[in-house]
Design a protein around this motif. Structure first.
Motif, PDB file in Angstrom:
ATOM      1  N   GLU A 428       0.829  -1.199   0.000  1.00  0.00           N
ATOM      2  CA  GLU A 428       0.000   0.000   0.000  1.00  0.00           C
ATOM      3  C   GLU A 428       0.867   1.254   0.000  1.00  0.00           C
ATOM      4  N   PHE A 429       2.006   1.213   0.735  1.00  0.00           N
ATOM      5  CA  PHE A 429       2.905   2.359   0.782  1.00  0.00           C
ATOM      6  C   PHE A 429       3.417   2.711  -0.617  1.00  0.00           C
ATOM      7  N   CYS A 430       3.899   1.716  -1.341  1.00  0.00           N
ATOM      8  CA  CYS A 430       4.451   1.964  -2.672  1.00  0.00           C
ATOM      9  C   CYS A 430       3.366   2.460  -3.645  1.00  0.00           C
ATOM     10  N   GLU A 431       2.181   1.876  -3.564  1.00  0.00           N
ATOM     11  CA  GLU A 431       1.113   2.283  -4.471  1.00  0.00           C
ATOM     12  C   GLU A 431       0.687   3.726  -4.230  1.00  0.00           C
ATOM     13  N   ILE A 432       0.612   4.123  -2.986  1.00  0.00           N
ATOM     14  CA  ILE A 432       0.153   5.483  -2.674  1.00  0.00           C
ATOM     15  C   ILE A 432       1.213   6.518  -3.005  1.00  0.00           C
ATOM     16  N   VAL A 433       2.472   6.250  -2.628  1.00  0.00           N
ATOM     17  CA  VAL A 433       3.539   7.219  -2.880  1.00  0.00           C
ATOM     18  C   VAL A 433       3.754   7.426  -4.376  1.00  0.00           C
ATOM     19  N   SER A 434       3.589   6.381  -5.170  1.00  0.00           N
ATOM     20  CA  SER A 434       3.847   6.492  -6.604  1.00  0.00           C
ATOM     21  C   SER A 434       2.802   7.315  -7.338  1.00  0.00           C
ATOM     22  N   LYS A 435       1.718   7.716  -6.656  1.00  0.00           N
ATOM     23  CA  LYS A 435       0.660   8.470  -7.314  1.00  0.00           C
ATOM     24  C   LYS A 435       0.948   9.964  -7.385  1.00  0.00           C
ATOM     25  N   ALA A 436       1.901  10.457  -6.607  1.00  0.00           N
ATOM     26  CA  ALA A 436       2.238  11.888  -6.616  1.00  0.00           C
ATOM     27  C   ALA A 436       3.678  12.048  -7.069  1.00  0.00           C
ATOM     28  N   GLY A 437       3.875  12.821  -8.126  1.00  0.00           N
ATOM     29  CA  GLY A 437       5.205  12.939  -8.723  1.00  0.00           C
ATOM     30  C   GLY A 437       6.260  13.452  -7.781  1.00  0.00           C
ATOM     31  N   ALA A 438       5.947  14.532  -7.029  1.00  0.00           N
ATOM     32  CA  ALA A 438       6.954  15.123  -6.154  1.00  0.00           C
ATOM     33  C   ALA A 438       7.345  14.168  -5.035  1.00  0.00           C
ATOM     34  N   CYS A 439       6.376  13.556  -4.422  1.00  0.00           N
ATOM     35  CA  CYS A 439       6.669  12.585  -3.357  1.00  0.00           C
ATOM     36  C   CYS A 439       7.390  11.371  -3.911  1.00  0.00           C
ATOM     37  N   GLN A 440       7.027  10.969  -5.122  1.00  0.00           N
ATOM     38  CA  GLN A 440       7.669   9.815  -5.747  1.00  0.00           C
ATOM     39  C   GLN A 440       9.153  10.086  -5.972  1.00  0.00           C
ATOM     40  N   ILE A 441       9.470  11.288  -6.468  1.00  0.00           N
ATOM     41  CA  ILE A 441      10.872  11.643  -6.725  1.00  0.00           C
ATOM     42  C   ILE A 441      11.650  11.709  -5.409  1.00  0.00           C
ATOM     43  N   HIS A 442      11.042  12.325  -4.415  1.00  0.00           N
ATOM     44  CA  HIS A 442      11.690  12.426  -3.108  1.00  0.00           C
ATOM     45  C   HIS A 442      11.954  11.031  -2.536  1.00  0.00           C
ATOM     46  N   ALA A 443      10.960  10.146  -2.631  1.00  0.00           N
ATOM     47  CA  ALA A 443      11.119   8.786  -2.127  1.00  0.00           C
ATOM     48  C   ALA A 443      12.191   8.036  -2.909  1.00  0.00           C
ATOM     49  N   HIS A 444      12.267   8.282  -4.221  1.00  0.00           N
ATOM     50  CA  HIS A 444      13.269   7.612  -5.054  1.00  0.00           C
ATOM     51  C   HIS A 444      14.682   7.986  -4.610  1.00  0.00           C
ATOM     52  N   HIS A 445      14.933   9.287  -4.399  1.00  0.00           N
ATOM     53  CA  HIS A 445      16.257   9.739  -3.954  1.00  0.00           C
ATOM     54  C   HIS A 445      16.571   9.200  -2.553  1.00  0.00           C
ATOM     55  N   TYR A 446      15.568   9.232  -1.701  1.00  0.00           N
ATOM     56  CA  TYR A 446      15.792   8.730  -0.345  1.00  0.00           C
ATOM     57  C   TYR A 446      16.125   7.239  -0.369  1.00  0.00           C
ATOM     58  N   ALA A 447      15.419   6.466  -1.206  1.00  0.00           N
ATOM     59  CA  ALA A 447      15.654   5.026  -1.294  1.00  0.00           C
ATOM     60  C   ALA A 447      17.072   4.729  -1.776  1.00  0.00           C
ATOM     61  N   LEU A 448      17.553   5.506  -2.767  1.00  0.00           N
ATOM     62  CA  LEU A 448      18.905   5.303  -3.278  1.00  0.00           C
ATOM     63  C   LEU A 448      19.942   5.509  -2.173  1.00  0.00           C
ATOM     64  N   GLU A 449      19.803   6.589  -1.415  1.00  0.00           N
ATOM     65  CA  GLU A 449      20.776   6.869  -0.361  1.00  0.00           C
ATOM     66  C   GLU A 449      20.630   5.861   0.791  1.00  0.00           C
ATOM     67  N   TYR A 450      19.395   5.471   1.084  1.00  0.00           N
ATOM     68  CA  TYR A 450      19.170   4.499   2.154  1.00  0.00           C
ATOM     69  C   TYR A 450      19.855   3.175   1.818  1.00  0.00           C
ATOM     70  N   VAL A 451      19.654   2.689   0.600  1.00  0.00           N
ATOM     71  CA  VAL A 451      20.220   1.397   0.203  1.00  0.00           C
ATOM     72  C   VAL A 451      21.736   1.485   0.138  1.00  0.00           C
ATOM     73  N   GLU A 452      22.251   2.642  -0.290  1.00  0.00           N
ATOM     74  CA  GLU A 452      23.701   2.810  -0.323  1.00  0.00           C
ATOM     75  C   GLU A 452      24.276   2.723   1.084  1.00  0.00           C
ATOM     76  N   ALA A 453      23.630   3.390   2.043  1.00  0.00           N
ATOM     77  CA  ALA A 453      24.092   3.313   3.425  1.00  0.00           C
ATOM     78  C   ALA A 453      23.946   1.899   3.975  1.00  0.00           C
ATOM     79  N   LEU A 454      22.895   1.205   3.547  1.00  0.00           N
ATOM     80  CA  LEU A 454      22.690  -0.169   3.996  1.00  0.00           C
ATOM     81  C   LEU A 454      23.779  -1.090   3.469  1.00  0.00           C
ATOM     82  N   ASN A 455      24.191  -0.872   2.222  1.00  0.00           N
ATOM     83  CA  ASN A 455      25.252  -1.694   1.632  1.00  0.00           C
ATOM     84  C   ASN A 455      26.599  -1.464   2.291  1.00  0.00           C
ATOM     85  N   LEU A 456      26.824  -0.243   2.793  1.00  0.00           N
ATOM     86  CA  LEU A 456      28.109   0.088   3.401  1.00  0.00           C
ATOM     87  C   LEU A 456      28.184  -0.323   4.870  1.00  0.00           C
ATOM     88  N   ALA A 457      27.056  -0.714   5.453  1.00  0.00           N
ATOM     89  CA  ALA A 457      27.042  -1.071   6.877  1.00  0.00           C
ATOM     90  C   ALA A 457      27.794  -2.385   7.097  1.00  0.00           C
TER      91      ALA A 457
END
Length: 494
Positions: A428-457
């Motif tokens: 439900e989170f992914c479906e709702i966030v993907s409906k708004a462009g600005a929030c979708q872009i913000h979530a996309h950038h956040y996900a990239l940095e989150y996963v990068e930090a997760l890989n470096l842990a």
């Protein structure tokens, strides 16, 4: 003005309660001010309070059919048509009494009449019922709410009997040829006469008996009036108290009946003792929570869809603020209507609250993660292979990474006590966030940095939390509006 008005009204209730006790006594005792000098200070405070209250009432809005009326003209018209003239008359009486000398107070019969008229001040209790309702709302338990209401009813009846007793006492002290006090074969103190008057007042309700009777015309008329008032009061209050007591007994009988059926059900179906005890303890906890909790009142079903969504967001906002992704959104103050609708949708469709029992399994290792979790209360224990058990911290989101990437649980999460857990469901989170462009872009950038930090842990688990990524994002352009909008995609860590 809401909080100030509540405090102001509570102070008014205190003054009214003191007036209900001491004003009738002033009518029968001329030396009350000399015996208790603090009453004079209280009287001056009351004059100031009620004088200023008249002015304040012209600027206090009111609710009409669910709408807040703030128009000064409408407020003034409503106040003039309702309470203005009673307030003005009583305040004028207060001012006259305040400027009358102490000797005049004791000797003037007209002043004594004014003191009696000053009892009209208690009618203001009618417009302060919202304060009593505010107090009742503070009780989370329905039983406590009912007991409080019962206590208010009993206190109101006792105050009424106090006023009636003071009136009977005052008639006995009037300068007439014969009164009920002059008929007594002995002289008593003020306290003795008052308790005799109170016993006479209670006897009019049918509680006990007394040998005191009316001996003149005025006392006879007063006795008839009190008998009528007592009949109405006694029947009304007793009916009300009976209803409240029946409500309390019904709640207790319902609980006893339901748990009796539960024990019979568990016994007939031969449920093992250990499981039987766990089920019984949890249902006892859930039953008590249902009586003291107001999570889902039926009246909320009448809310509009958007207003209900705003309510849910406000309900969960404190928990969401702990997640850096949401914390930055709430801080940015740059949300458009579309982004607000996304947040409302998340609170209404993607977030759920669950009650858990002791030793419940929330998730286990190896399974695909479908939600992120937050413990509102209770105790959670995280177990991971080749590692010691870890107590989940209060105010900590668990398995947040499931919102940003495909994730399989690395351990088990168990409850150690009765707990209440919030979960954000991934789908439900992914479906709702993907409906708004600005929030979708913000979530996309956040996900990239989150996963990068997760890989470096060096070490990760379902309890892993990232550094403050929101501080590293561009606060001037938190949604990356210079980038092309693409649909949010989950990023699988290397």
């Amino acid at each position: 003005m809401g909080h100030f008005r509540n405090v102001w009204d509570f102070f008014g209730i205190l003054l009214l309660a003191l007036d209900m006790i001491f004003l009738p006594l002033q009518f029968v005792s001329n030396s009350l001010y000399q015996e208790f000098p603090i009453l004079d200070a209280k009287s001056k405070t009351a004059v100031f309070y009620w004088s200023f209250d008249i002015v304040l009432s012209f600027f206090t809005g009111y609710i009409e059919k669910g709408l807040l009326v703030e128009s000064h003209r409408q407020i003034a018209l409503r106040y003039i048509k309702s309470w203005f003239f009673p307030d003005l008359i009583v305040t004028i009486i207060d001012l006259v009494l305040q400027f009358v000398g102490e000797e005049s107070r004791a000797e003037s019969a007209g002043t004594r009449v004014l003191r009696l008229l000053r009892l009209c001040r208690v009618v203001r209790l009618g417009k302060l019922t919202r304060a009593a309702a505010f107090l009742r709302d503070k009780f989370e338990s329905e039983v406590a709410y009912t007991q409080f209401t019962l206590g208010i009813a009993m206190l109101g009846m006792l105050l009424l009997e106090h006023v009636i007793a003071c009136g009977w006492f005052g008639l006995g002290k009037m300068e007439m040829e014969e009164t009920w006090i002059s008929r007594l074969p002995y002289q008593g103190s003020f306290a003795l006469y008052y308790t005799m008057s109170l016993r006479w007042a209670l006897s009019q309700l049918g509680i006990g008996g007394t040998q005191i009777e009316a001996v003149n015309e005025q006392e006879g008329i007063y006795t008839v009036m009190v008998a009528v008032v007592s009949l109405l009061t006694f029947s009304t209050v007793i009916s009300f108290m009976t209803s409240l007591i029946s409500t309390l007994q019904h709640k207790r009988m319902e609980e006893t009946h339901q748990f009796g059926l539960l024990r019979r059900f568990l016994r007939v179906n031969r449920i093992p003792d250990e499981l039987r005890q766990r089920i019984t303890r949890f249902l006892q906890h859930a039953y008590s929570e249902r009586g003291s909790n107001s999570d889902d009142p039926y009246i909320l079903e009448l809310l509009s869809e958007n207003l209900h969504a705003e309510l849910q967001l406000a309900r969960y906002q404190e928990c969401l603020n702990i997640l850096p992704f949401f914390a930055q959104i709430f801080r940015s103050n740059l949300l458009s209507i579309a982004e607000e609708q996304v947040l409302h949708g998340l609170a209404r469709k993607a977030m759920w609250v669950h009650e858990t029992a002791e030793d419940d399994v929330i998730f286990c290792h190896g399974n695909a993660a479908t939600a992120a979790y937050f413990a509102l209360n209770g105790s959670l224990l995280y177990l991971q292979l080749m590692a010691s058990a870890v107590q989940a911290k209060r105010g900590q989101w668990i398995c947040e990474m499931s919102l940003w990437t495909d994730w399989a649980h690395l351990g088990d999460l168990l409850t150690q006590s009765f707990s209440k857990v919030i979960e954000i469901r991934v789908q439900e989170f992914c479906e709702i966030v993907s409906k708004a462009g600005a929030c979708q872009i913000h979530a996309h950038h956040y996900a990239l940095e989150y996963v990068e930090a997760l890989n470096l842990a060096d070490e990760v688990s379902d309890l892993w939390s990232p550094p403050l990524l929101s501080e590293e994002l561009d606060m001037e352009n938190p949604f990356g509006l210079g980038s092309n909008g693409t649909k949010l995609q989950q990023v699988v860590p290397v």
